[in-house]
Design an enzyme around this catalytic site. Sequence first.
Site, mmCIF file in Angstrom:
data_model
loop_
_atom_site.group_PDB
_atom_site.id
_atom_site.type_symbol
_atom_site.label_atom_id
_atom_site.label_comp_id
_atom_site.label_asym_id
_atom_site.label_seq_id
_atom_site.Cartn_x
_atom_site.Cartn_y
_atom_site.Cartn_z
ATOM 1 N N HIS A 149 -4.279 0.021 -2.073
ATOM 2 C CA HIS A 149 -3.083 0.615 -2.679
ATOM 3 C C HIS A 149 -1.878 0.259 -1.831
ATOM 4 O O HIS A 149 -1.981 0.215 -0.605
ATOM 5 C CB HIS A 149 -3.225 2.146 -2.773
ATOM 6 N N ASP A 185 -8.465 4.265 -9.732
ATOM 7 C CA ASP A 185 -9.164 3.530 -10.788
ATOM 8 C C ASP A 185 -10.637 3.280 -10.493
ATOM 9 O O ASP A 185 -11.364 2.800 -11.358
ATOM 10 C CB ASP A 185 -8.467 2.182 -11.032
#
Length: 431
Positions: free
Chosen positions: A309, A366
């Site tokens: 991320h 996700d």
Amino acid sequence: MSAETKQTAKLVLPAGKEITLPVITGSEDEHAVDIKTLRADSGFITLDSGFMNTGSTTSGITYLDGEEGILRYRGYAIEELADKSDFVEVSYLLINGKLPNVAERKAFSTALTRHSLIHEDMHQFFAGYPPTSHPMAVLSAMVTSMSAYYPDSLDRNSAIDLHITRLLSKVRTIAAFAYKKSIGQPLMYPKNSLKYCANFLHMMFAVPSEEYEVSPVLEKAVNQLLILHADHEQNCSTSTVRMVGSSGANLYASIAAGILALWGPLHGGANQAVIEMLEDVKANGGDGKKFIDDVKNKRDNRRLMGFGHRVYKNFDPRAKILKKMCDEVLAHLGIKDPLLDIAKAMEEVALKDDYFISKKLYPNVDFYSGIIYRALGIPTNMFTVMFALGRLPGWIAHWKEMVDDPQTKIGRPRQIYTGEKLRKYVAIESR
Ligand code: CMC
């Protein structure tokens, strides 16, 4: 709360020129050097491809601390909201800046229920798409089309609260209709007696010939999934919404642009890509170790989807909640999904591996969400649509914050030109 300007920073440029710039401090003690006047004062600009260190705005909506794994909407911890609130209340909170009281909540819910139908003429649009259409293509086009059905939205001074309500309610209907169309089943109209998420499940999974009972466990799971996705400050799609909106484009056009930005596999499309990756590993009979080896050696530019991320460098608080939820939902449904075993095995290997440790790569939102969607019966190509449905109140809140801010200017970054210098045009016969 607005940002404070108490300190300054000095920038020493080539030829010894020194510039003093204001330092802006936010309510959580984050600091930024305000370079608004830099070019006018010095002729220099800053260069920050991918906006790694560039703040595009001040914002009072979401606080995120990537080092500590903190995520808060309007000051409320994501863990508490996911546990105690529901998606409609969180949407109200993000858009209006405060939790609703009983009367406000009732009025908001009633408005969402009242606006759940889409114009009958829009049903024909679904018929025009081939069955192979990706639902994100359908969703974005339908949201853009809403501006044609509500032309007063082109005037940004029009009843904006009404357009916001319409969007929140109708995007859910469009998403479910797109799914029904893709599997060739009749469209199920919304049922006004049901709450927001239950109504969505009804439109997705009910058929006219049978009774459909919405499971409270699934309803809760959808609420939590949508809450976890509801905002994430200046990510790619939200920045797109703000950028498009800054040109004066209407709410529907700005949100449609956000949906398209979300579609990419490095952003919201990652939830689909994770399942495809896990299926690929399963089809090749592996436990994921070979795939991880390929990732580390950058074979075919492979990435461990659902990992890493831009902001979280320790853990993603949403992923923690989702991993637990994944076990609970699958246990409740009595599902044993081999992809979950592969995902857990790959996570374990990656978290001990120096490649992932040194690059601070951890599971993101996700990694496990797709396995939950599968268990709920939502097909893989609808996962990013679910993300869009969840992110909608965040996009709307940012669009509104931008429009209401008198400081807003059209988004227009600069560049450093690296092409040819001025050259003379040569006639084609002489080239
Ligand atoms: N697998 C393997 N290597 C990775 C991964 C990954 N998932 N993510 C980053 N890296 C490596 C990358 O190759 C680079 O290595 P090197 O320094 O050797 O060139 C280094 O880590 C830094 O990567 P980056 O692409 O410069 O980092 P970024 O901050 O620009 O990218 C990211 C963030 C999310 C796009 C990236 O981590 C990624 O592609 N992850 C996989 C896709 C994914 O799961 N996306 C969903 C993000 S969360 C939902 C959302 O908000 O959109």
